[in-house]
Design a protein around this motif. Structure first.
Motif, PDB file in Angstrom:
ATOM      1  N   SER A  62       0.821  -1.215   0.000  1.00 53.34           N
ATOM      2  CA  SER A  62       0.000   0.000   0.000  1.00 53.34           C
ATOM      3  C   SER A  62       0.851   1.260   0.000  1.00 53.34           C
ATOM      4  CB  SER A  62      -0.930  -0.005   1.211  1.00 53.34           C
ATOM      5  OG  SER A  62      -0.187  -0.299   2.381  1.00 53.34           O
ATOM      6  N   ALA A  63       2.051   1.219   0.564  1.00 52.14           N
ATOM      7  CA  ALA A  63       2.880   2.428   0.590  1.00 52.14           C
ATOM      8  C   ALA A  63       4.346   2.080   0.804  1.00 52.14           C
ATOM      9  CB  ALA A  63       2.420   3.357   1.707  1.00 52.14           C
ATOM     10  N   ILE A 103       8.082  -0.504   4.006  1.00 48.38           N
ATOM     11  CA  ILE A 103       7.081  -1.015   3.080  1.00 48.38           C
ATOM     12  C   ILE A 103       5.857  -1.401   3.900  1.00 48.38           C
ATOM     13  CG2 ILE A 103       6.564  -2.774   1.351  1.00 48.38           C
ATOM     14  CD1 ILE A 103       9.559  -3.064   0.916  1.00 48.38           C
ATOM     15  N   GLU A 104       4.715  -0.833   3.486  1.00 44.21           N
ATOM     16  CA  GLU A 104       3.478  -1.172   4.190  1.00 44.21           C
ATOM     17  C   GLU A 104       2.660  -2.118   3.337  1.00 44.21           C
ATOM     18  OE1 GLU A 104       1.022   2.028   5.745  1.00 44.21           O
ATOM     19  OE2 GLU A 104       2.874   2.924   6.572  1.00 44.21           O
ATOM     20  N   ILE A 105       2.244  -3.224   3.933  1.00 40.42           N
ATOM     21  CA  ILE A 105       1.461  -4.211   3.189  1.00 40.42           C
ATOM     22  C   ILE A 105       0.107  -4.394   3.864  1.00 40.42           C
ATOM     23  CG2 ILE A 105       1.396  -6.617   2.418  1.00 40.42           C
ATOM     24  CD1 ILE A 105       4.629  -6.311   2.950  1.00 40.42           C
ATOM     25  N   GLN A 144      -5.181  -4.407   9.921  1.00 45.89           N
ATOM     26  CA  GLN A 144      -4.029  -3.543  10.136  1.00 45.89           C
ATOM     27  C   GLN A 144      -2.922  -3.825   9.126  1.00 45.89           C
ATOM     28  OE1 GLN A 144      -2.986  -0.999  12.212  1.00 45.89           O
ATOM     29  NE2 GLN A 144      -5.174  -0.775  12.646  1.00 45.89           N
ATOM     30  N   PRO A 145      -2.381  -2.749   8.472  1.00 42.77           N
ATOM     31  CA  PRO A 145      -1.257  -2.970   7.555  1.00 42.77           C
ATOM     32  C   PRO A 145       0.005  -3.418   8.319  1.00 42.77           C
ATOM     33  CG  PRO A 145      -1.894  -0.635   7.616  1.00 42.77           C
ATOM     34  CD  PRO A 145      -2.796  -1.343   8.548  1.00 42.77           C
ATOM     35  N   VAL A 146       0.764  -4.307   7.671  1.00 46.86           N
ATOM     36  CA  VAL A 146       2.020  -4.803   8.261  1.00 46.86           C
ATOM     37  C   VAL A 146       3.173  -4.052   7.620  1.00 46.86           C
ATOM     38  CG1 VAL A 146       3.464  -6.839   8.581  1.00 46.86           C
ATOM     39  CG2 VAL A 146       0.960  -7.067   8.508  1.00 46.86           C
ATOM     40  N   THR A 147       4.175  -3.653   8.421  1.00 49.39           N
ATOM     41  CA  THR A 147       5.325  -2.943   7.833  1.00 49.39           C
ATOM     42  C   THR A 147       6.576  -3.815   7.861  1.00 49.39           C
ATOM     43  OG1 THR A 147       5.799  -1.954   9.954  1.00 49.39           O
ATOM     44  CG2 THR A 147       4.556  -0.616   8.421  1.00 49.39           C
ATOM     45  N   VAL A 148       7.357  -3.730   6.768  1.00 53.54           N
ATOM     46  CA  VAL A 148       8.663  -4.399   6.675  1.00 53.54           C
ATOM     47  C   VAL A 148       9.689  -3.331   6.318  1.00 53.54           C
ATOM     48  CG1 VAL A 148      10.012  -6.158   5.484  1.00 53.54           C
ATOM     49  CG2 VAL A 148       7.563  -6.507   5.844  1.00 53.54           C
ATOM     50  N   VAL A 201       4.579   0.107  -5.284  1.00 51.94           N
ATOM     51  CA  VAL A 201       3.265   0.302  -4.664  1.00 51.94           C
ATOM     52  C   VAL A 201       2.205  -0.318  -5.576  1.00 51.94           C
ATOM     53  CG1 VAL A 201       1.579   2.025  -3.907  1.00 51.94           C
ATOM     54  CG2 VAL A 201       4.016   2.423  -3.539  1.00 51.94           C
ATOM     55  N   GLY A 202       1.320  -1.082  -4.999  1.00 52.40           N
ATOM     56  CA  GLY A 202       0.255  -1.711  -5.783  1.00 52.40           C
ATOM     57  C   GLY A 202       0.540  -3.156  -6.147  1.00 52.40           C
ATOM     58  N   ASP A 203       1.818  -3.610  -5.936  1.00 54.60           N
ATOM     59  CA  ASP A 203       2.150  -5.007  -6.257  1.00 54.60           C
ATOM     60  C   ASP A 203       1.428  -5.956  -5.311  1.00 54.60           C
ATOM     61  OD1 ASP A 203       3.762  -4.233  -8.251  1.00 54.60           O
ATOM     62  OD2 ASP A 203       5.673  -4.797  -7.296  1.00 54.60           O
ATOM     63  N   ALA A 204       1.017  -7.107  -5.870  1.00 51.42           N
ATOM     64  CA  ALA A 204       0.431  -8.125  -5.011  1.00 51.42           C
ATOM     65  C   ALA A 204       1.551  -9.050  -4.534  1.00 51.42           C
ATOM     66  CB  ALA A 204      -0.602  -8.927  -5.802  1.00 51.42           C
ATOM     67  N   VAL A 205       1.548  -9.366  -3.223  1.00 51.87           N
ATOM     68  CA  VAL A 205       2.584 -10.276  -2.719  1.00 51.87           C
ATOM     69  C   VAL A 205       1.946 -11.452  -1.997  1.00 51.87           C
ATOM     70  CG1 VAL A 205       4.459  -8.600  -2.483  1.00 51.87           C
ATOM     71  CG2 VAL A 205       2.788  -8.820  -0.639  1.00 51.87           C
ATOM     72  N   ALA A 206       2.566 -12.630  -2.142  1.00 50.92           N
ATOM     73  CA  ALA A 206       2.109 -13.812  -1.411  1.00 50.92           C
ATOM     74  C   ALA A 206       2.908 -13.911  -0.111  1.00 50.92           C
ATOM     75  CB  ALA A 206       2.329 -15.052  -2.262  1.00 50.92           C
TER      76      ALA A 206
END
Lengths: 244, 303
Positions: free
Chosen positions: B47-48, B58-60, B67-71, B80-85
């Motif tokens: 998301s950001a 990196i916010e996912i 709640q977004p998770v940050t790495v 931004v906008g990529d889909a991740v597994a």
């Protein structure tokens, strides 16, 4: 104090057997000073070295203060700590300071505490007049000084007998006096001494008895007054004529 | 002047064979920055990405919302906008790592040190046996010394590893150190024997006349003086040992030499790596040599 019975020591070299000490019997009483003289190769040094077992002898008996060296259960190291020896070439330990030279055997053989050993060492070094060099290495000392340290090192073990093997032969003439003075003082204090030397003056002044050796035998054994004025043996007469 | 001529000659020689120097490839084998990949713990959509100092946050947002998770990573590999597994790599962090040359150097140093130490102990015992009055001890010492001195170290290493190592099930490191220690022990024994015999007899006599036992005389009087006298030949022996330790690379111990060989297969910088390896050996031996020289001067105080 020292009793020698029929002592024989032979060397083998190039197929022939040399009798360096040939059937010698004698004794030295407590407090006596015996001077052994004779031509080179007469076996006097070898005889002296047999007295503390530094030289293994072939036959006979050496008894020091009642202990027989030849008996198998005798601990030679225990006898040697009672018998001090001073060598012609000093043989100080070059990697140790003067003080360490005098304290080492006290600590490892007599198991004295360092403080006690140091105190004893400094007392003896003062006695031989060399206390100010205690922390020098032997190589910085003159021959006479080194020999006086060697005497202090032997005395530090509180020996009952002192053996001197030509203590002044390797010294410059002007340094002979200082070493002889220390030896005279020792004799006055009543130390039992056996001295191999070429110093006739010392023999005459200090000795209780003079032994004359030649070819491994004691040819004459007399008080210095008699020996130097009226020697009986012709070989001794010839020797004295040469050296006096 | 001579060195200059040599350098120019070397340059011309490499020109003629068209060798391309690539010194810039060498430093990475000492130490390098490794990439450590950072994964996302959840599946979702980025998301950001916000820069924060030298790293990026990196916010996912998880797939089902919440709640977004940050790495936090140093270099982002997603947009931004990529889909991740779940467990996908989203970026990398950098970390300093020790390179193979440094590792090899370390192995060479410690193998030499350990085998030198054991070798010195073996040499001392063997040297004393060699001059002992007991004929059995003396005979054994002579056989050992002759066996080791009469065969090549390379062959000894092979025998130690393939025969003794297999029979006793030894690790290759143990076999390598063992072979080196036995090798250096035989040479040290002869050096120590010569040192002991060079000490004047009067020293022993003086010590014995003071009532010291044979053992005390050896420990306090003879050995210290002998050690001081044999220090220069011993130094030579240990410098040799460092160089000889390169032979353990044949039983696949990754010492400096083997690391060098491995690097060449991947970098093709043959000349540069061998020069570097040689320089590293020179560095180690020079340091040891200075250390022993300093020790020698300290011992010389009593002269």
């Amino acid at each position: 104090m020292i009793e020698v019975k029929n002592l024989i020591k032979t060397f083998e070299g190039r197929g022939q057997v040399v009798r360096a000490v040939d059937d010698v019997s004698t004794q030295v009483a407590k407090g006596e000073v015996v001077v052994i003289i004779g031509p080179s190769g007469s076996g006097k040094s070898t005889f002296l070295r047999c007295l503390n077992g530094l030289e293994e002898f072939n036959d006979g008996q050496v008894i020091i203060d009642g202990i027989d060296l030849t008996e198998s259960k005798t601990n030679l190291n225990a006898v040697r700590r009672e018998v001090g020896m001073v060598f012609q070439h000093f043989n100080l330990f070059p990697h140790k300071t003067v003080l360490e030279n005098v304290t080492l055997a006290q600590r490892v053989v007599r198991q004295r505490k360092p403080a006690e050993a140091n105190e004893r060492a400094m007392k003896l070094l003062t006695k031989v007049g060399i206390a100010e060099k205690a922390n020098e290495y032997p190589s910085r000392l003159s021959g006479g000084q080194q020999q006086r340290v060697a005497i202090a090192r032997a005395l530090a073990m509180d020996p009952k007998v002192m053996l001197f093997d030509e203590p002044t032969s390797a010294l410059d003439p002007e340094m002979v006096g200082e070493v002889l003075d220390v030896m005279k003082q020792l004799a006055r204090e009543g130390m039992t001494m056996a001295v191999v030397t070429h110093e006739m003056g010392f023999a005459r002044e200090v000795a209780d008895r003079v032994m004359f050796m030649d070819a491994g035998r004691i040819l004459e054994d007399a008080p210095p007054a008699r020996f130097f004025t009226a020697p009986k043996e012709p070989r001794a007469q010839a020797f004295l004529k040469q050296v006096l | 002047m001579i060195l200059l001529v040599l350098a120019v000659g070397l340059w011309f020689a490499t020109q003629r064979i068209h060798y391309e120097w690539r010194w810039e490839r060498v430093p990475q084998y000492f130490a390098y920055r490794a990439e450590v990949s950072q994964d996302t713990p959840v599946a979702g959509r980025v998301s950001a990405i916000t820069p924060e100092g030298r790293s990026n946050r990196i916010e996912i947002t998880p797939e089902g919302g919440g709640q977004p998770v940050t790495v936090t990573v140093e270099q982002a590999q997603v947009k931004v906008g990529d889909a991740v597994a779940e467990n996908d790599t989203v970026g990398v962090n950098f970390q300093w790592r020790v390179g193979p040359l440094t590792q090899g150097l370390w192995v060479t140093i410690w193998i030499s040190f350990v085998s030198g130490f054991i070798g010195l102990a073996i040499g001392l015992v063997t040297g004393l046996c060699r001059i002992s009055k007991n004929p059995t001890l003396r005979g054994l010492a002579i056989i050992y010394i002759e066996l080791i001195r009469g065969t090549p170290l390379l062959v000894q290493i092979f025998i130690f590893y393939f025969f003794i190592g297999t029979v006793l099930n030894l690790d290759r490191i143990v076999a390598g150190v063992g072979a080196l220690a036995l090798f250096v022990g035989a040479y040290t024994a002869e050096i120590i024997r010569a040192g002991i015999q060079s000490i004047a007899k009067g020293q022993t006599e003086a010590a014995r006349s003071l009532g010291m036992s044979a053992t005390q005389t050896m420990i306090y009087i003879v050995l210290p003086q002998a050690f001081k006298r044999v220090l220069p030949p011993l130094a030579g022996q240990f410098i040799s040992l460092i160089k000889d330790s390169s032979l353990v690379s044949v039983i696949a111990i990754t010492d400096l030499t083997k690391s060098g060989r491995e690097i060449i297969t991947s970098s093709f910088a043959t000349f540069e790596i061998w020069f570097t390896v040689a320089l590293l050996y020179l560095l180690v031996t020079a340091v040891l040599s200075q250390l022993l020289f300093w020790l020698e001067r300290r011992f010389a105080r009593s002269d």
